[in-house]
Structures are given as structure tokens and as C-alpha cells.
Write a protein that holds these residues in place. Structure first.
Motif, PDB file in Angstrom:
ATOM      1  N   ASP A 169       0.814  -1.224   0.000  1.00  0.00           N
ATOM      2  CA  ASP A 169       0.000   0.000   0.000  1.00  0.00           C
ATOM      3  C   ASP A 169       0.841   1.264   0.000  1.00  0.00           C
ATOM      4  O   ASP A 169       0.316   2.360  -0.050  1.00  0.00           O
ATOM      5  N   GLY A 170       2.156   1.121   0.045  1.00  0.00           N
ATOM      6  CA  GLY A 170       3.040   2.274   0.083  1.00  0.00           C
ATOM      7  C   GLY A 170       4.018   2.152   1.236  1.00  0.00           C
ATOM      8  O   GLY A 170       3.758   1.469   2.237  1.00  0.00           O
ATOM      9  N   VAL A 171       5.152   2.836   1.098  1.00  0.00           N
ATOM     10  CA  VAL A 171       6.181   2.763   2.137  1.00  0.00           C
ATOM     11  C   VAL A 171       6.656   4.143   2.570  1.00  0.00           C
ATOM     12  O   VAL A 171       7.695   4.276   3.201  1.00  0.00           O
ATOM     13  N   GLY A 172       5.882   5.190   2.224  1.00  0.00           N
ATOM     14  CA  GLY A 172       6.265   6.535   2.599  1.00  0.00           C
ATOM     15  C   GLY A 172       6.178   6.772   4.092  1.00  0.00           C
ATOM     16  O   GLY A 172       5.454   6.088   4.817  1.00  0.00           O
ATOM     17  N   GLN A 173       6.932   7.777   4.565  1.00  0.00           N
ATOM     18  CA  GLN A 173       6.980   8.169   5.976  1.00  0.00           C
ATOM     19  C   GLN A 173       7.453   7.013   6.853  1.00  0.00           C
ATOM     20  O   GLN A 173       6.890   6.742   7.909  1.00  0.00           O
ATOM     21  N   ALA A 174       8.484   6.323   6.392  1.00  0.00           N
ATOM     22  CA  ALA A 174       8.995   5.179   7.140  1.00  0.00           C
ATOM     23  C   ALA A 174      10.507   5.114   7.034  1.00  0.00           C
ATOM     24  O   ALA A 174      11.111   5.571   6.056  1.00  0.00           O
ATOM     25  N   ILE A 175      11.107   4.552   8.073  1.00  0.00           N
ATOM     26  CA  ILE A 175      12.533   4.245   8.084  1.00  0.00           C
ATOM     27  C   ILE A 175      12.651   2.744   8.277  1.00  0.00           C
ATOM     28  O   ILE A 175      12.298   2.211   9.342  1.00  0.00           O
ATOM     29  N   PHE A 176      13.120   2.046   7.257  1.00  0.00           N
ATOM     30  CA  PHE A 176      13.318   0.605   7.333  1.00  0.00           C
ATOM     31  C   PHE A 176      14.762   0.333   7.752  1.00  0.00           C
ATOM     32  O   PHE A 176      15.681   1.060   7.377  1.00  0.00           O
ATOM     33  N   HIS A 177      14.957  -0.740   8.506  1.00  0.00           N
ATOM     34  CA  HIS A 177      16.259  -0.971   9.123  1.00  0.00           C
ATOM     35  C   HIS A 177      16.660  -2.435   9.018  1.00  0.00           C
ATOM     36  O   HIS A 177      15.834  -3.334   8.891  1.00  0.00           O
ATOM     37  N   SER A 178      17.968  -2.658   9.126  1.00  0.00           N
ATOM     38  CA  SER A 178      18.497  -4.016   9.129  1.00  0.00           C
ATOM     39  C   SER A 178      18.226  -4.672  10.478  1.00  0.00           C
ATOM     40  O   SER A 178      17.728  -4.039  11.413  1.00  0.00           O
ATOM     41  N   SER A 179      18.561  -5.948  10.582  1.00  0.00           N
ATOM     42  CA  SER A 179      18.276  -6.694  11.803  1.00  0.00           C
ATOM     43  C   SER A 179      19.195  -6.253  12.935  1.00  0.00           C
ATOM     44  O   SER A 179      20.257  -5.667  12.709  1.00  0.00           O
ATOM     45  N   GLY A 180      18.779  -6.545  14.147  1.00  0.00           N
ATOM     46  CA  GLY A 180      19.570  -6.192  15.319  1.00  0.00           C
ATOM     47  C   GLY A 180      18.927  -5.076  16.116  1.00  0.00           C
ATOM     48  O   GLY A 180      18.314  -4.159  15.560  1.00  0.00           O
ATOM     49  N   ASP A 181      19.065  -5.156  17.428  1.00  0.00           N
ATOM     50  CA  ASP A 181      18.424  -4.172  18.299  1.00  0.00           C
ATOM     51  C   ASP A 181      18.963  -2.768  18.091  1.00  0.00           C
ATOM     52  O   ASP A 181      18.222  -1.788  18.177  1.00  0.00           O
ATOM     53  N   GLU A 182      20.270  -2.637  17.818  1.00  0.00           N
ATOM     54  CA  GLU A 182      20.849  -1.303  17.689  1.00  0.00           C
ATOM     55  C   GLU A 182      20.297  -0.573  16.469  1.00  0.00           C
ATOM     56  O   GLU A 182      19.974   0.621  16.539  1.00  0.00           O
ATOM     57  N   ALA A 183      20.176  -1.285  15.334  1.00  0.00           N
ATOM     58  CA  ALA A 183      19.618  -0.647  14.143  1.00  0.00           C
ATOM     59  C   ALA A 183      18.152  -0.309  14.353  1.00  0.00           C
ATOM     60  O   ALA A 183      17.684   0.759  13.942  1.00  0.00           O
TER      61      ALA A 183
END
Length: 399
Positions: A169-183
Motif C-alpha cells: 500500500d506504500g512505504v512513505g513516511q517510514a525508516i526501514f532498518h536491518s536486523s539487530g536491536d541497535e539498528a
């Protein structure tokens, strides 16, 4: 972030910027090395020099040892805010470490103003994990990234829809991150910071979400490959490309990058706001979509400001904007994802082609591609207050 890896990378950061990049794929632009008097060195490197794909990589080295960050914009040529922000980020002054910036990764698509290049190639699908990238441009960009050996990579994009847990449905207004708690924590902190300081409309609050799993769609993304092949903290930032002024979107992207790099490259916060502790988040569960704003006028004698409608174009097949179509192919354009936050939509108007005339009407229409080339499409929605919004896509055809 991963402080245990910094000792290895600090030695790399202390070297001249040109040594980060293999001379087999890029060349240092003559006499571009500069020192700003504060111990910061700047170099420029050309990738795919002398071709239509030629683009510039900026390498900034701080005065002290530190990690390496890579920021990329312009993977898709119609996502203007991403490459405009990356151009600004290339000019940042850093106190430590190395900042490698590729503002306009896909020069051909940027020149065309389209998502893909003139052969219909989606650059951000050419980076399979554990394998050699699929195109010459992708291979040379990957050489830049891999030889920089980043601790963190941030790729800047835009979307025509808002992310609410389902990328379809869309991916705007998002920050996608790699695995791991710190990311995950860093993405949450950046999303909260930018929303709190730079977003006026609660409906446009930034969300976070995890990268898709290996061997699942979407695949071949640069940020995924950097995270999984190089053990970098990877981030893919998406802003909403419709209904928001370009300068605002550029500001959002710039603030996201500065927040993610604030501790890494010793950047100074630009608004004096105290940092908050990051919020713990399960990587597999993106934050819920924020609720619509509620009118809380004290006496009921002040009418809330009317909200504008939001136009959204969907296609069937869903991949119509990402693939090259065949002349004669029919695509269904669907406006059912459009909405009005405080009322109802009363009209759906379509402009197919470059003449600027909104002649077709209806929540869905069918378009048959009649010739090679790019075919712009615009949807204008009208709500019961007479307010409008426009969404645009481009359909590309090639026999």
C-alpha cells in the motif's frame, strides 16, 4: 552503534579519501581535494566516467578517527527529495570518521525523471546478496560501497503511499532498518525525533519497519546487500512524494540522516533539543499507523481547519510502474486508496498523457499503452469541501 568494529574501520577513515575507491571502477576528479581549515578533507570521485551514467561520489574525511558512513540518493530518478537531500548531505562538515555520499546514483533515470533507466532497469533491484551485482553501474556503485566498508549505510527514497504495515500500500513516511536491536533502536529514535521536530500533520508521522527477509521480495536492494554482505547497519528512508512540498520532504530526509549520524560522525544537533532514550521495538513488528487527529477545541466555537484529501494511484498489475510494459498492454488505474480525512471524496479525475487535461472520470479506469516511451498519468481527487490533491505515476513501454 557497533563500537566494537570501529577500530578496524578507523584506520581506513584516516587515509586519503581517494584510496577508498578502486581505481578500476572510478577516478578521482583532478584537483578536487580540499581542506576547509578545520581538518576536514573533501574529495570527488567519478563513477562510470564518460558515459551517460557518469555520477560523482563525494568523500569527506573528518579530522579525527571514526566510523565510515555511506549515504545514497537518486537510485530512482523520480524520487526527487532523496537525491536533493543527498546533495545537501554531501556538503556536511563532520568532526570524525568518513562520509561517502552518492547523491545521484542513477543519472540516466534522474535526467528522464523516471523510476527506471531508459532500458527499464530498476537500479535498486540489481544488488543480489552474496553475488555480483547485475549491471555495470550497479557493480561500480557496489565497489564504491564495499571498498568504503561502511559501518552504516542510508539509502534515501520516496513513495506515493504511506506505510501502515503493508508495503504493497506504500512505504512513505517510514525508516526501514536491518536486523539487530541497535539498528531498530536507531531507526525508532530517528523516526521519533523527526516527527517531533519537523512534522506538523500527525497523519505524516514517521514509522519504522524491518527489512524484508533474505530471498523474499523486494530483493536486490542496495541497503539489504550492505547490511548482509558487509555487516553494516542499513537504513532505507522513505518520504511521501505526493501532497507535500519538496522542500519539506528534503528537510525530512536531511534530518533523518543527521540524526542517524549524529553520534557516529560527531555531528551537532541543529535544534538544541535534548536527546531522548531510544524506544525498544521488536524488529518484526512495525509501529502502528497513528490515529487521525481529533478536534479538541475548548468551547466548540472555533471550527477546525479542513484537511485536504489525499490522492493515491494503484495499478493492476501492481508492478506496472516498476516494469517496462508492452505497447498494446492494458493497465487498470485504481483510485480506491485515495481518502479524505475529514469528509468524503466526490470526484476522481484522470489525466492520461502529457497534455494536462483531466478528461477521464471514475474511481477506476483502464489505459491501453499505444506506443513506446513514457506515459505520465495524474489523478486528481476532489472532496466535499472542494479541496483537491493530485498523485502522479509514469507508465513506460518498450517493444
Amino acid at each position: 552503534m557497533r563500537r566494537d568494529t570501529l577500530s578496524r574501520r578507523s584506520l581506513l577513515a584516516a587515509t586519503a579519501g581517494c584510496t577508498l575507491i578502486s581505481t578500476s571502477v572510478a577516478s578521482v576528479v583532478g584537483n578536487t581535494a580540499q581542506n576547509d581549515g578545520e581538518g576536514v578533507n573533501r574529495d570527488s570521485i567519478l563513477v562510470r566516467e564518460g558515459t551517460d551514467e557518469e555520477t560523482t561520489v563525494s568523500v569527506t574525511t573528518g579530522g579525527a578517527d571514526g566510523p565510515t558512513a555511506v549515504v545514497v540518493g537518486g537510485m530512482h530518478g523520480n524520487e526527487v527529495a532523496g537525491y536533493a537531500a543527498a546533495g545537501r548531505i554531501a556538503d556536511l562538515t563532520i568532526d570524525a570518521g568518513t562520509l561517502v555520499t552518492v547523491p545521484e546514483a542513477n543519472a540516466v533515470a534522474i535526467e528522464r525523471g523516471t523510476r527506471n533507466d531508459d532500458e527499464g532497469t530498476n537500479l535498486n533491484r540489481q544488488f543480489p546478496e552474496g553475488e555480483t551485482p547485475d549491471t555495470r553501474l550497479a557493480r561500480e556503485l557496489w565497489d564504491v560501497v564495499s571498498e568504503s566498508d561502511p559501518d552504516i549505510l542510508i539509502d534515501l527514497h520516496e513513495s506515493t503511499g504511506i506505510y501502515a504495515g503493508d508495503p504493497a500500500d506504500g512505504v512513505g513516511q517510514a525508516i526501514f532498518h536491518s536486523s539487530g536491536d541497535e539498528a531498530a533502536d536507531a531507526a525508532t529514535d530517528a523516526a521519533d525525533f523527526v516527527t517531533r521536530n519537523h512534522v506538523d500533520d500527525p497523519a505524516l508521522a514517521f514509522q519504522t519497519g524491518p527489512f524484508s527477509k533474505p530471498d523474499t521480495d523486494p530483493a536486490g536492494l542496495l541497503a539489504h546487500k550492505a547490511a548482509r554482505d558487509l555487516d553494516a547497519d542499513g537504513f532505507l528512508a522513505e518520504t511521501l512524494s505526493t501532497g507535500v512540498e519538496l522542500e519539506t520532504r528534503v528537510q525530512w530526509h536531511t534530518a533523518i540522516v543527521e540524526r542517524l549520524l549524529e553520534d557516529e560522525l560527531l555531528l551537532d544537533a541543529d535544534d538544541g533539543s535534548p536527546s531522548e532514550e531510544p524506544v525498544d521495538e521488536e524488529p518484526a513488528d512495525p509501529e502502528p499507523e497513528p490515529e487521525e487527529p481529533v478536534d479538541d477545541g475548548a468551547d466548540g466555537d472555533e471550527s477546525p481547519e479542513a484537511e485536504s484529501p489525499i490522492a493515491r494511484i494503484g495499478t493492476r498489475p501492481a508492478s506496472a510502474t516498476e516494469t517496462v510494459l508492452e505497447p498494446g498492454q492494458t493497465v487498470t488505474l485504481d483510485a480506491s486508496k485515495s481518502r479524505d480525512p475529514d469528509g468524503e471524496l466526490v470526484a476522481y479525475e484522470w489525466c492520461v498523457g502529457a497534455d494536462g487535461s483531466f478528461e477521464a472520470a471514475g474511481e477506476t479506469i483502464e489505459v491501453t499503452i499505444g506506443a513506446n516511451g513514457d506515459h505520465p498519468v495524474a489523478l486528481r481527487v476532489v472532496d466535499d469541501d472542494g479541496s483537491t490533491d493530485i498523485d502522479r505515476i509514469t507508465l513506460s513501454a518498450n517493444c
